[in-house]
Motif scaffolding. Structure first.
Motif, PDB file in Angstrom:
ATOM      1  N   LEU A  87       0.836  -1.209   0.000  1.00  0.00           N
ATOM      2  CA  LEU A  87       0.000   0.000   0.000  1.00  0.00           C
ATOM      3  C   LEU A  87       0.869   1.256   0.000  1.00  0.00           C
ATOM      4  N   GLU A 118      -8.214   0.909   0.404  1.00  0.00           N
ATOM      5  CA  GLU A 118      -8.425  -0.481  -0.026  1.00  0.00           C
ATOM      6  C   GLU A 118      -9.872  -0.721  -0.444  1.00  0.00           C
ATOM      7  N   HIS A 130      -3.054  -0.337   6.060  1.00  0.00           N
ATOM      8  CA  HIS A 130      -3.877  -1.521   5.831  1.00  0.00           C
ATOM      9  C   HIS A 130      -4.988  -1.601   6.867  1.00  0.00           C
TER      10      HIS A 130
END
Lengths: 454, 153
Positions: A97, A110, A248
């Motif tokens: 990421l 995401e 994340h």
């Protein structure tokens, strides 16, 4: 914009005019004429089967590139869950990421996180509303386009919810606008896609009037940039404080949408069924249309084998990718969901992220608007089919004899396009010429007779 | 070219069904469905016809030794007929009852023979008739009109 936009297109220079693609296309949408393949725009569902099977790599998916980032003041990457399957298991999701920030994105959101929201909404819809079951997933645009053409009767049973891609773009842009004071329209949201169908979905969305996604970049186009930037510090000093930040936020439930069964497990309601690969999807939908499978609540349908990990723009083999993704998901552990139940319930109750447009049937298979005229054409079609050799060789440029007969009826092909038919015609012609050659003009002497007399 | 005013176009599709030929039922239903879509018929008509064909063909596969499925389409209606050589139906009234099944164990094990076939077909068709001789066979005729006469299903 033309009536149909398609991401799947032909690279004319590379096409050698072989007939591999016409045979594999589930919609019989490709013809080979004048040595080049042509895609019948109205039939194409962007499933990508032809991209996979073309030996000359002449079928390509038009996607955006990273250059498009310059059109916006603030850019957000929206990686699909399946994108992470392209990396080895010793990589870490947070690092992947972060690599997006290193290659020019200002933020990364995401899609897996949005998938968790979608799962919650679908679960609620299944539990609360009296809906005709089974309910179908709305996540795969290639499947929805297939249903528009071949299964219009089942469109009513598609969940009324936007795709995770769309939900992700909306949340990410609204949050970014608040955080940065940059106008919503100056924020670009870019989906990192395993497939061509998502490009078409962004340009001509089925369940909403306008897509909030501003660009779709193929996983294959961005993979190299990401790999090169794994495990490095951020280039831009301004972003240094973000280096330690945990980007994340999705849980394993959302991440698992990358492969088949992930979605239905996340929705977690009653009996679910998950099917992948477009031909399998077609045969399952045929069964459902006949009223079988009465006791299933939700059906996950994916056009690609093994789900999104099998997308035609991915790098990794779909089964290997699935294992990688599973292993990466193992790293997630049992962390709590990013959105609290209360927040999710508000989203559901307020009808956020519900689809606003009905998915319309697309009756392109019809021979004629008038039933009687269509019947006459059908009679003719049956007769033509009987007269064709039934080899289904594809040398005429149509996928099979029946399809050639249809093309003749529709006026885009001729009977002599069939090599066997042509050969018959040549044979008849040759025999006629031979017969003609034996006829001697009356004024001329017949030498053969003279010779015999001698 | 044929003059559409004097001439009634029609097509007939035939599907032979062998004993325990469970695949033919699905195949014939999807082939007819494709034809009806090309003719531009309404979704509701297509759905009903597909169900009738599937159930009728399934009945032949389950109960008879062999049979023939004939589908006849004209500009106003579609007629579906199965003629089979088989056991026949001793009690039609009972057979029309939902949930009543005489399907052999093996067919039920495969998920077929839930005793919904005939009632389901009746619901989907505008006309349905059965002609059966015990020990000899059954002829089933079903009809669906394209311009429906107030169809309940």
């Amino acid at each position: 914009m033309p009536q149909y936009f398609h991401s799947v297109t032909l690279d004319v220079d590379k096409c050698k005019g072989c007939t591999n693609c016409i045979k594999r296309c589930p919609m019989e949408a490709i013809r080979v004429h004048d040595g080049k393949a042509t895609i019948m725009e109205e039939r194409c569902i962007d499933c990508g089967e032809c991209i996979r099977c073309c030996p000359n790599h002449a079928k390509i998916a038009l996607t955006d590139t990273i250059k498009k980032l310059s059109e916006y003041k603030y850019n957000i990457a929206l990686p699909a869950p399946s994108f992470f399957a392209q990396f080895k298991e010793n990589e870490n999701i947070n690092d992947i990421l972060k690599a997006f920030l290193r290659i020019g994105f200002d933020e990364v959101f995401e899609v897996a996180l949005a998938a968790e929201i979608v799962a919650y909404i679908v679960h609620r819809q299944l539990a609360n509303k009296k809906l005709k079951k089974p309910l179908f997933s709305s996540a795969c645009p290639a499947v929805l386009r297939l249903m528009q053409i071949k299964f219009p009767d089942l469109l009513r049973q598609v969940t009324h919810v936007l795709t995770p891609m769309e939900v992700a773009a909306r949340i990410a842009k609204v949050e970014a606008a608040k955080k940065t004071n940059i106008a919503y329209d100056d924020i670009g949201a870019f989906f990192i896609s395993p497939c061509a169908a998502k490009v078409t979905e962004m340009k001509q969305p089925m369940t909403t009037k306008h897509s909030a996604v501003n660009g779709v970049i193929g996983a294959n186009l961005i993979y190299k940039d990401i790999v090169k930037n794994l495990g490095k510090g951020l280039a831009n000093n301004k972003k240094d404080n973000e280096d330690s930040e945990e980007l994340h936020k999705a849980t394993k439930n959302g991440m698992a949408w990358g492969y088949l069964t992930g979605e239905s497990k996340n929705i977690d309601f009653g009996t679910t069924l998950a099917v992948s690969e477009i031909h399998n999807v077609i045969s399952l939908l045929e069964e459902i249309e006949r009223g079988e499978l009465k006791n299933v609540d939700f059906i996950e349908l994916q056009a690609c084998t093994a789900g999104c990990v099998g997308g035609p723009l991915n790098i990794q083999n779909n089964f290997v990718g699935r294992v990688h993704l599973r292993n990466l998901i193992g790293q997630c552990g049992a962390k709590p969901a990013h959105y609290a139940e209360k927040e999710l319930l508000t989203m559901y109750e307020k009808g956020h992220f519900e689809s606003t447009e009905p998915i319309r049937p697309n009756a392109i298979m019809t021979l004629d608007k008038d039933v009687s005229k269509a019947l006459i054409k059908m009679e003719h079609l049956d007769q033509l089919t009987d007269e064709l050799p039934g080899l289904d060789c594809g040398a005429c440029g149509s996928p099979n004899c029946r399809a050639l007969a249809e093309d003749i009826i529709r006026g885009i092909a001729f009977e002599t396009d069939c090599v066997i038919k042509l050969r018959d015609r040549v044979k008849t012609l040759a025999e006629e010429i031979f017969e003609l050659a034996r006829i001697i003009p009356p004024a001329m002497a017949d030498n053969s007779k003279k010779e015999k007399k001698k | 070219m044929v003059d559409s005013l004097q001439y009634t176009p029609q097509i007939t599709l035939e599907f032979p069904i062998g004993e325990k030929d469970f695949f033919m039922a699905g195949e014939s239903a999807s082939r007819v469905k494709k034809t009806l879509q090309q003719l531009g018929l309404k979704q509701d008509i297509i759905r009903r016809v597909a169900i009738i064909i599937y159930e009728a063909a399934m009945n032949v596969a389950i109960h008879a030794s062999h049979g023939l499925l004939t589908v006849h389409i004209d500009p106003e209606s579609i007629s579906i007929q199965t003629d089979d050589k088989g056991v026949g139906i001793p009690d039609i009234e009972l057979a029309m009852r939902e949930g009543y099944s005489t399907a052999p164990y093996e067919a039920q094990e495969m998920g077929f023979g839930a005793g919904m076939g005939l009632p389901n077909m009746k619901q989907c068709s505008d006309e349905l008739s059965l002609d059966t001789k015990v020990g000899k066979g059954t002829t089933l005729k079903a009809k669906v009109y394209f311009i429906s006469k107030e169809h309940p299903g």
